[in-house]
Design a protein around this motif. Structure first.
Motif, PDB file in Angstrom:
ATOM      1  N   GLY A   1       0.942  -1.348  -0.056  1.00  0.00           N
ATOM      2  CA  GLY A   1      -0.005   0.087  -0.168  1.00  0.00           C
ATOM      3  C   GLY A   1       0.724   1.083   0.001  1.00  0.00           C
ATOM      4  N   TRP A   2       2.074   1.350   0.561  1.00  0.00           N
ATOM      5  CA  TRP A   2       2.863   2.202   0.658  1.00  0.00           C
ATOM      6  C   TRP A   2       3.271   2.855  -0.808  1.00  0.00           C
ATOM      7  N   LYS A   3       3.380   1.830  -1.651  1.00  0.00           N
ATOM      8  CA  LYS A   3       3.912   2.169  -2.850  1.00  0.00           C
ATOM      9  C   LYS A   3       2.980   2.720  -3.707  1.00  0.00           C
ATOM     10  N   GLU A   4       1.586   2.682  -3.483  1.00  0.00           N
ATOM     11  CA  GLU A   4       0.566   3.375  -4.214  1.00  0.00           C
ATOM     12  C   GLU A   4       0.621   4.883  -3.413  1.00  0.00           C
ATOM     13  N   GLN A   5       0.913   4.988  -2.188  1.00  0.00           N
ATOM     14  CA  GLN A   5       0.879   6.348  -1.965  1.00  0.00           C
ATOM     15  C   GLN A   5       2.145   7.044  -2.217  1.00  0.00           C
ATOM     16  N   LEU A   6       3.191   6.327  -2.353  1.00  0.00           N
ATOM     17  CA  LEU A   6       4.401   7.151  -2.911  1.00  0.00           C
ATOM     18  C   LEU A   6       4.051   7.500  -4.432  1.00  0.00           C
ATOM     19  N   LEU A   7       3.536   6.500  -5.297  1.00  0.00           N
ATOM     20  CA  LEU A   7       3.336   7.130  -6.575  1.00  0.00           C
ATOM     21  C   LEU A   7       2.389   8.225  -6.692  1.00  0.00           C
ATOM     22  N   GLU A   8       1.464   8.221  -5.809  1.00  0.00           N
ATOM     23  CA  GLU A   8       0.544   9.267  -5.703  1.00  0.00           C
ATOM     24  C   GLU A   8       1.232  10.648  -5.341  1.00  0.00           C
ATOM     25  N   ASP A   9       2.408  10.634  -4.391  1.00  0.00           N
ATOM     26  CA  ASP A   9       3.058  11.717  -3.840  1.00  0.00           C
ATOM     27  C   ASP A   9       3.819  12.243  -5.090  1.00  0.00           C
ATOM     28  N   VAL A  10       4.550  11.344  -5.789  1.00  0.00           N
ATOM     29  CA  VAL A  10       5.607  11.749  -6.631  1.00  0.00           C
ATOM     30  C   VAL A  10       4.678  12.194  -7.524  1.00  0.00           C
ATOM     31  N   THR A  11       3.597  11.731  -8.283  1.00  0.00           N
ATOM     32  CA  THR A  11       2.815  12.373  -9.370  1.00  0.00           C
ATOM     33  C   THR A  11       2.348  13.697  -9.073  1.00  0.00           C
ATOM     34  N   LEU A  12       1.884  14.122  -7.860  1.00  0.00           N
ATOM     35  CA  LEU A  12       1.456  15.523  -7.654  1.00  0.00           C
ATOM     36  C   LEU A  12       2.636  16.155  -7.462  1.00  0.00           C
ATOM     37  N   ILE A  13       3.912  16.016  -6.975  1.00  0.00           N
ATOM     38  CA  ILE A  13       5.127  16.638  -6.940  1.00  0.00           C
ATOM     39  C   ILE A  13       5.569  16.865  -8.426  1.00  0.00           C
ATOM     40  N   ARG A  14       5.478  16.024  -9.219  1.00  0.00           N
ATOM     41  CA  ARG A  14       5.626  16.414 -10.710  1.00  0.00           C
ATOM     42  C   ARG A  14       4.851  17.325 -11.231  1.00  0.00           C
ATOM     43  N   ALA A  15       3.542  17.279 -10.909  1.00  0.00           N
ATOM     44  CA  ALA A  15       2.791  18.070 -11.561  1.00  0.00           C
ATOM     45  C   ALA A  15       2.988  19.693 -10.882  1.00  0.00           C
ATOM     46  N   GLU A  16       3.217  19.827  -9.773  1.00  0.00           N
ATOM     47  CA  GLU A  16       3.650  21.209  -9.180  1.00  0.00           C
ATOM     48  C   GLU A  16       4.792  21.728  -9.759  1.00  0.00           C
ATOM     49  N   VAL A  17       5.960  20.580 -10.022  1.00  0.00           N
ATOM     50  CA  VAL A  17       7.203  21.344 -10.608  1.00  0.00           C
ATOM     51  C   VAL A  17       6.908  21.622 -12.186  1.00  0.00           C
ATOM     52  N   ARG A  18       6.105  20.993 -12.734  1.00  0.00           N
ATOM     53  CA  ARG A  18       5.726  21.476 -14.113  1.00  0.00           C
ATOM     54  C   ARG A  18       5.086  22.679 -14.179  1.00  0.00           C
ATOM     55  N   ARG A  19       4.152  22.829 -13.325  1.00  0.00           N
ATOM     56  CA  ARG A  19       3.290  23.971 -12.911  1.00  0.00           C
ATOM     57  C   ARG A  19       4.083  25.261 -12.721  1.00  0.00           C
ATOM     58  N   LYS A  20       5.139  25.144 -11.860  1.00  0.00           N
ATOM     59  CA  LYS A  20       6.299  26.203 -11.845  1.00  0.00           C
ATOM     60  C   LYS A  20       7.215  26.353 -12.723  1.00  0.00           C
ATOM     61  N   GLY A  21       7.142  25.501 -14.012  1.00  0.00           N
ATOM     62  CA  GLY A  21       8.220  25.814 -14.898  1.00  0.00           C
ATOM     63  C   GLY A  21       9.347  24.420 -15.099  1.00  0.00           C
ATOM     64  N   GLY A  22       9.024  23.536 -14.447  1.00  0.00           N
ATOM     65  CA  GLY A  22      10.155  22.686 -14.227  1.00  0.00           C
ATOM     66  C   GLY A  22      11.406  23.044 -13.728  1.00  0.00           C
ATOM     67  N   ILE A  23      12.334  21.724 -13.676  1.00  0.00           N
ATOM     68  CA  ILE A  23      13.829  21.640 -13.232  1.00  0.00           C
ATOM     69  C   ILE A  23      14.691  21.416 -14.317  1.00  0.00           C
ATOM     70  N   SER A  24      15.874  22.130 -14.253  1.00  0.00           N
ATOM     71  CA  SER A  24      16.661  22.169 -15.556  1.00  0.00           C
ATOM     72  C   SER A  24      17.542  20.865 -15.173  1.00  0.00           C
ATOM     73  N   SER A  25      18.337  20.327 -16.363  1.00  0.00           N
ATOM     74  CA  SER A  25      19.081  19.162 -16.220  1.00  0.00           C
ATOM     75  C   SER A  25      20.382  19.451 -15.045  1.00  0.00           C
ATOM     76  N   ALA A  26      20.884  20.812 -15.391  1.00  0.00           N
ATOM     77  CA  ALA A  26      21.824  21.007 -14.283  1.00  0.00           C
ATOM     78  C   ALA A  26      21.613  21.111 -12.905  1.00  0.00           C
ATOM     79  N   THR A  27      20.251  21.777 -12.636  1.00  0.00           N
ATOM     80  CA  THR A  27      19.919  21.573 -11.400  1.00  0.00           C
ATOM     81  C   THR A  27      19.893  19.769 -10.805  1.00  0.00           C
ATOM     82  N   ILE A  28      19.255  19.237 -11.492  1.00  0.00           N
ATOM     83  CA  ILE A  28      19.275  17.995 -11.281  1.00  0.00           C
ATOM     84  C   ILE A  28      20.502  17.201 -11.020  1.00  0.00           C
TER      85      ILE A  28
END
Length: 85
Positions: free
Chosen positions: A41-68
């Protein structure tokens, strides 16, 4: 006793699983479901959290490869320093 209202198709599917895989033993079927939920069950929660974080990062303009790359280098340096100290 537990009582739940399921759609007919779901109830029929569940009934078939219980009959075929648990010899009609509803208690064992539900106990197995709970063990699976506890284990995975924790894996489902993790996937949901990652999906939400990705959406927020995209909304704010993303992250550059250099930053990663910089973050990965910092993380690896911290890991190496922590294991040596």
């Amino acid at each position: 006793m537990l009582s739940i209202n399921l759609r007919t198709d779901i109830e029929n599917s569940f009934r078939n699983v219980v009959q075929e895989n648990y010899n009609g033993n509803w208690q064992n079927a539900i106990a197995s479901f709970l063990k699976l939920q506890e284990k995975y069950g924790w894996k489902e929660q993790l996937l949901e959290d990652v999906t939400l974080i990705r959406a927020e990062v995209r909304r704010k303009g993303g992250i550059s490869s250099a930053t990663i790359d910089d973050v990965i280098k910092k993380y690896r340096n911290n890991q190496q320093g922590g294991s040596n100290g």
